[in-house]
Motif scaffolding. Structure first.
Motif, short mmCIF file in Angstrom:
data_model
loop_
_atom_site.label_atom_id
_atom_site.label_comp_id
_atom_site.label_asym_id
_atom_site.label_seq_id
_atom_site.Cartn_x
_atom_site.Cartn_y
_atom_site.Cartn_z
N HIS A 59 0.85 -1.20 0.00
CA HIS A 59 0.00 0.00 0.00
C HIS A 59 0.88 1.25 0.00
O HIS A 59 1.28 1.74 1.06
N HIS A 61 1.63 5.14 -2.29
CA HIS A 61 1.12 6.11 -3.28
C HIS A 61 2.28 6.98 -3.73
O HIS A 61 2.45 8.11 -3.24
N MET A 64 1.45 10.30 -6.42
CA MET A 64 0.00 10.26 -6.69
C MET A 64 -0.57 11.67 -6.73
O MET A 64 -0.38 12.45 -5.79
N LYS A 150 -9.02 -1.55 -6.51
CA LYS A 150 -9.21 -0.75 -5.30
C LYS A 150 -10.53 0.02 -5.37
O LYS A 150 -10.91 0.50 -6.44
N PHE A 152 -12.77 3.06 -3.17
CA PHE A 152 -12.80 4.05 -2.10
C PHE A 152 -14.25 4.29 -1.69
O PHE A 152 -15.05 4.76 -2.50
N TYR A 155 -13.85 9.91 0.40
CA TYR A 155 -13.46 10.96 -0.55
C TYR A 155 -14.61 11.27 -1.51
O TYR A 155 -14.51 11.11 -2.73
N HIS A 183 -10.95 0.94 0.74
CA HIS A 183 -10.76 1.93 1.81
C HIS A 183 -12.14 2.10 2.42
O HIS A 183 -13.05 2.64 1.78
N HIS A 239 -5.72 -0.40 5.46
CA HIS A 239 -5.54 0.45 6.65
C HIS A 239 -6.66 0.38 7.70
O HIS A 239 -7.30 1.37 8.03
N MET A 288 -4.08 12.12 7.98
CA MET A 288 -4.20 11.02 7.03
C MET A 288 -5.56 10.38 7.31
O MET A 288 -6.17 10.63 8.35
N SER A 289 -6.01 9.55 6.40
CA SER A 289 -7.29 8.87 6.60
C SER A 289 -7.13 7.38 6.40
O SER A 289 -6.55 6.97 5.40
N ASP A 316 0.88 2.82 3.54
CA ASP A 316 0.08 3.89 2.94
C ASP A 316 0.97 5.11 2.69
O ASP A 316 0.53 6.25 2.82
N CYS A 318 2.49 8.09 1.55
CA CYS A 318 1.88 9.11 0.69
C CYS A 318 2.37 10.44 1.25
O CYS A 318 1.83 10.96 2.22
N ASN A 337 -4.23 14.56 2.49
CA ASN A 337 -4.22 13.42 3.41
C ASN A 337 -3.07 12.49 3.07
O ASN A 337 -2.99 12.00 1.94
N GLY A 338 -2.22 12.21 4.03
CA GLY A 338 -1.17 11.23 3.78
C GLY A 338 0.05 11.47 4.64
O GLY A 338 0.33 12.60 5.05
N1 LIG Z 1 -4.45 7.55 3.54
C1 LIG Z 1 -4.32 8.80 3.19
O1 LIG Z 1 -4.56 9.67 4.01
N2 LIG Z 1 -3.91 9.17 1.95
C2 LIG Z 1 -3.72 8.33 0.85
C3 LIG Z 1 -4.99 7.91 0.19
C4 LIG Z 1 -5.66 6.81 0.96
O2 LIG Z 1 -5.10 5.72 1.08
O3 LIG Z 1 -6.75 6.98 1.46
#
Ligand SMILES: NC(=O)NCCC(=O)O
Ligand SMILES: [Zn+2]
Ligand SMILES: [Zn+2]
Length: 461
Positions: A59, A61, A64, A150, A152, A155, A183, A239, A288-289, A316, A318, A337-338
């Motif tokens: 996982h 990014h 991205m 994947k 989501f 978002y 997610h 996550h 982050m999420s 994750d 990111c 977020n990340g």
């Molecule tokens: N996790 C995060 O906050 N950012 C990356 C995109 C995701 O995995 O939701």
């Protein structure tokens, strides 16, 4: 050729004193006590070290495009950082631009990832539904070597899908022998709570966790599992950060459903108090999420990993630098977020998992490498120490300590969550494709050396 002599091989099953011979094709040629050294072969002294399968981070990014900016680590810097931390493969996410055909998005990601220093693969995000998506999922599985998609549930107005799209995608993935990943956060609820918080003047990053409380993840995890159960579709929840989601996964598994859960080290070691500061940037750097949770959730996450109800760990990874996080000053919903973590993952898990006595070294290998290889169908090429497997190894010093400092890390971002944390357990050397790419503090990551790892669909050769 490389002969690794005098170490202890640790796999997900057992630990044995044994040498490992790596051939010039990047594969393991032989394993055994006191192997002879072929002519011209380099010997690596592994006495006192554990020889483990290289970490797989399923996982990440890299570069991205997200929330109006682009993650700062690219495929070279991010995978190089991974190698320095003992991670030899990643599975990143292809995120189609709005309305972009999936196959075209995958082709774009293939070009971006050509600079990778370590091996890599892709999950492809399904962000909309039409006949073209149906067709492209088939092309991705049959031509592209993709076996996971994947989804989501969060978002809203960006990547979020509704239940109908999710069901279409699950049905198609089932036909193709591909794995759905998700997610799990209820994006409508998050959006509702964000609007409520902003309207009451709560604009700072400390509002972020309040817009995404545990119920929001618990509900989505339960819904995702319920939808997957309609056709008994395997589902991998990324996550997992709450007791609610962990219990939903465990309950589903007890019913015989093929549900898998992934945990991030940062959720295991930090809690919601990271937002309890007047330092805006420090708080924003933890946005982050899903967010960091009340401490009580950590017990469930550790319990899930120890019991096998949660199978994998990822980062994750990111990355967003200070100037990027600043986009959300005055409105927490605009903070990209990340968080980073690919280089720190293995050490954090060894220290907090193995040194603390929660996990055995074999369980550590399972949750950092082997389980991921099995779930994403790249075992025994990856996640395994056996003749014929890729010579992707980490020579682990289980007793060395280091204090994490961003200055010493190799990622392209201006902070680490773990600054100042002293950890026991260090990747002393990393071997990728039979080459020593991390040698006791010297990084020899090569741009473009990483290979795309095709992943076959499940139930087929
Ligand atoms: N996790 C995060 O906050 N950012 C990356 C995109 C995701 O995995 O939701
Ligand atoms: Zn996510
Ligand atoms: Zn992610």
């Amino acid at each position: 050729m490389l002969l690794i002599k005098g170490g202890t091989i640790v796999t997900a099953e057992r630990s044995t004193r044994s040498d490992v011979l790596c051939d010039d094709e990047g594969r393991i040629a032989a394993i055994g006590p006191d192997l002879d050294c072929p002519t011209g072969c380099e010997i690596v002294d592994a006495s006192g070290l554990l020889v483990m399968p290289g970490g797989i981070d399923p996982h990440t990014h890299m570069e991205m495009p997200f929330m109006g900016t682009t993650a700062s680590d690219d495929f070279f810097t991010g995978t190089a950082a991974g190698l320095a931390g003992g991670t030899t493969s990643i599975i990143d996410f292809v995120i189609p631009a709005e309305g972009q055909p999936l196959f075209e998005a995958w082709q774009d990601w293939c070009v971006k990832a050509e600079k990778s220093a370590s091996d890599y693969g892709f999950h492809v995000a399904v962000t909309h539904w039409n006949d073209r998506v149906h067709t492209d999922m088939g092309r991705l599985v049959h031509e592209g070597g993709v076996n996971s998609f994947k989804h989501f549930m969060a978002y809203k107005n960006a990547l979020m899908i509704d239940d109908a799209i999710f069901l279409h995608s699950m049905q198609r993935a089932g036909e193709l022998g591909a794995l759905c990943t998700v997610h799990a956060e209820n994006g409508d609820a998050v959006s509702f709570l964000q609007a409520e918080l902003l309207a009451s003047g709560e604009t700072g990053p400390e509002a972020h966790p309040r817009s995404r409380p545990a119920q929001v993840e618990g509900e989505a995890a339960q819904r995702a599992i319920a939808l997957a159960s309609l056709h008994d579709t395997p589902l991998y929840i990324v996550h997992v950060s709450t007791r609610e989601a962990t219990e939903a996964i465990a309950a589903a598994r007890l019913k015989g459903l093929k549900i898998y859960g992934e945990v991030l080290p940062q959720h295991l070691v930090f809690d919601e108090r990271v937002y309890d500061t007047t330092d805006w940037l420090s708080s924003a750097r933890h946005v982050m999420s899903p967010p960091f949770r009340p401490k009580s959730h950590q017990q469930a996450l550790w319990g899930g990993l120890v019991s096998g109800q949660l199978q994998t760990t990822a980062t994750d990874h990111c990355c967003f630098c200070r100037t990027q996080k600043e986009r959300g000053r005055g409105d927490f919903t605009k903070i990209p977020n990340g968080v980073p973590g690919i280089e720190e993952r293995m050490s954090v898990l060894w220290h907090h998992g193995v040194v603390s006595g929660r996990l055995s070294p074999e369980q550590f290998v399972a949750i950092t490498s082997t389980n991921t290889a099995r779930i994403f169908n790249i075992y025994p090429r990856k996640g395994c120490i056996a003749p014929g497997a890729d010579a992707d190894l980490v020579l682990w010093d289980p007793t060395a300590t280091r204090t994490i400092s961003n200055k010493a890390l190799h990622h392209n971002v201006d902070y680490t969550l773990y600054e100042g944390m002293t950890l026991t357990g260090v990747a002393k050397r990393t071997i990728s494709q039979s080459l020593m790419v991390w040698d006791d503090g010297t990084l020899r990551a090569e741009r473009g050396k990483g290979r795309y790892v095709r992943r076959a669909p499940f139930g087929r050769i």
